[in-house]
Design an enzyme around this catalytic site. Structure first.
Site, mmCIF file in Angstrom:
data_model
loop_
_atom_site.group_PDB
_atom_site.id
_atom_site.type_symbol
_atom_site.label_atom_id
_atom_site.label_comp_id
_atom_site.label_asym_id
_atom_site.label_seq_id
_atom_site.Cartn_x
_atom_site.Cartn_y
_atom_site.Cartn_z
ATOM 1 N N CYS A 69 -12.805 -25.667 -28.493
ATOM 2 C CA CYS A 69 -12.721 -24.845 -27.285
ATOM 3 C C CYS A 69 -11.266 -24.687 -26.841
ATOM 4 O O CYS A 69 -10.596 -25.670 -26.508
ATOM 5 C CB CYS A 69 -13.545 -25.511 -26.181
ATOM 6 S SG CYS A 69 -13.561 -24.597 -24.651
ATOM 7 N N CYS A 180 -10.183 -17.593 -27.958
ATOM 8 C CA CYS A 180 -11.422 -18.146 -27.413
ATOM 9 C C CYS A 180 -12.354 -18.320 -28.600
ATOM 10 O O CYS A 180 -12.491 -17.391 -29.410
ATOM 11 C CB CYS A 180 -12.021 -17.168 -26.395
ATOM 12 S SG CYS A 180 -13.726 -17.522 -25.969
#
Ligand code: DGL
Length: 247
Positions: A69, A180
């Site tokens: 992440c 992302c």
């Protein structure tokens, strides 16, 4: 076992890259979908959640965590590595910055969550490594997270959102970072509208991992190799693993 952590969907993509590179490894993908999206949370919340899960994973005997992440990395990796240098966590953001350096890019766009953009992680890391500045243009692209979280597969909707974001890029931009974990799920749509280099931090990280294992043979040896993958999702909603072609 090699542990992968993400807030949810994007981590499946990282896992796929890892499985392709290291097919015999045992993986455990830990997805905190009870708290997704991380990208709209405050820095404090992101750091607390990330530390909570990393501590949990290391308490369970893990040797290495791939922090897939970007948002979690932006707010926790530096502090974690300082506090617990022996508990190895590899972030996907650094290999992406290393790729920018290798390619000598001077104008780079980053599409990411609000929190990642606000953290300025990509340009900060670039400066930490090179002591130099280049043009990083960063824009939050949260609509893409919504589409992916809602499992939107309608090509027209996906293409409309991506093309609107891409239209904002100036002609002289040399590369686009999909900052992302979720975004590479739409890689083919990005490629339709952006003809230059697209950097996928998860993909770069997997390449770098080969080098990492060469230097850290003890960690490589400690990973079980039974070709098995386990998925843990903290929330009520579960993904049908077959959809993401996970073993
Ligand atoms: N995994 C997050 C990231 O890479 C995106 C989704 C979220 O906001 O949790 O930034």
């Amino acid at each position: 076992m090699l542990w992968v952590f993400d807030s949810w969907f994007g981590g499946f993509q990282t896992l796929k890259y890892l499985q392709n590179k290291f097919p015999d490894f045992d993986f455990l993908f830990y997805a905190d979908n009870a708290n997704v999206p991380y990208g709209n949370k405050s820095p404090k919340e992101i750091e607390e959640l990330t530390f909570k899960w990393l501590n949990y994973l290391f308490d369970n005997g893990v040797k290495l965590v791939i922090l897939a992440c970007n948002t979690a990395s932006a707010y926790s990796i530096k502090k974690w590595q300082k506090l617990y240098p022996e508990k190895k966590v590899l972030s996907v953001t650094i290999p992406a910055v290393e790729k920018i350096i290798e390619k000598w890019y001077k104008k780079v766009w980053v599409f990411a969550t609000y929190a990642t953009v606000y953290s300025d992680i990509y340009s900060r890391k670039y400066f930490e490594i090179t002591w130099d500045f280049i043009d990083f243009y960063q824009i939050p692209t949260p609509k893409l997270v919504d589409l992916i979280e809602n499992q939107v597969e309608d090509e027209e909707i996906i293409n409309n959102v991506i093309s609107l974001y891409i239209e904002q890029l100036p002609n002289d931009v040399e590369a686009l970072v999909l900052g992302c974990t979720h975004y590479p799920i739409y890689l083919k749509n990005f490629k339709k509208y952006f003809k230059k280099d697209i950097i996928d931090p998860s993909q770069e990280s997997v390449e770098k991992l080969v080098e990492y294992f060469r230097k850290h043979n003890d960690i490589y040896e400690s990973i079980w190799k039974n070709w098995k993958t386990k998925i843990v999702e903290t929330g009520e909603r579960k993904i049908e693993s077959s959809e993401y072609n996970v073993k």
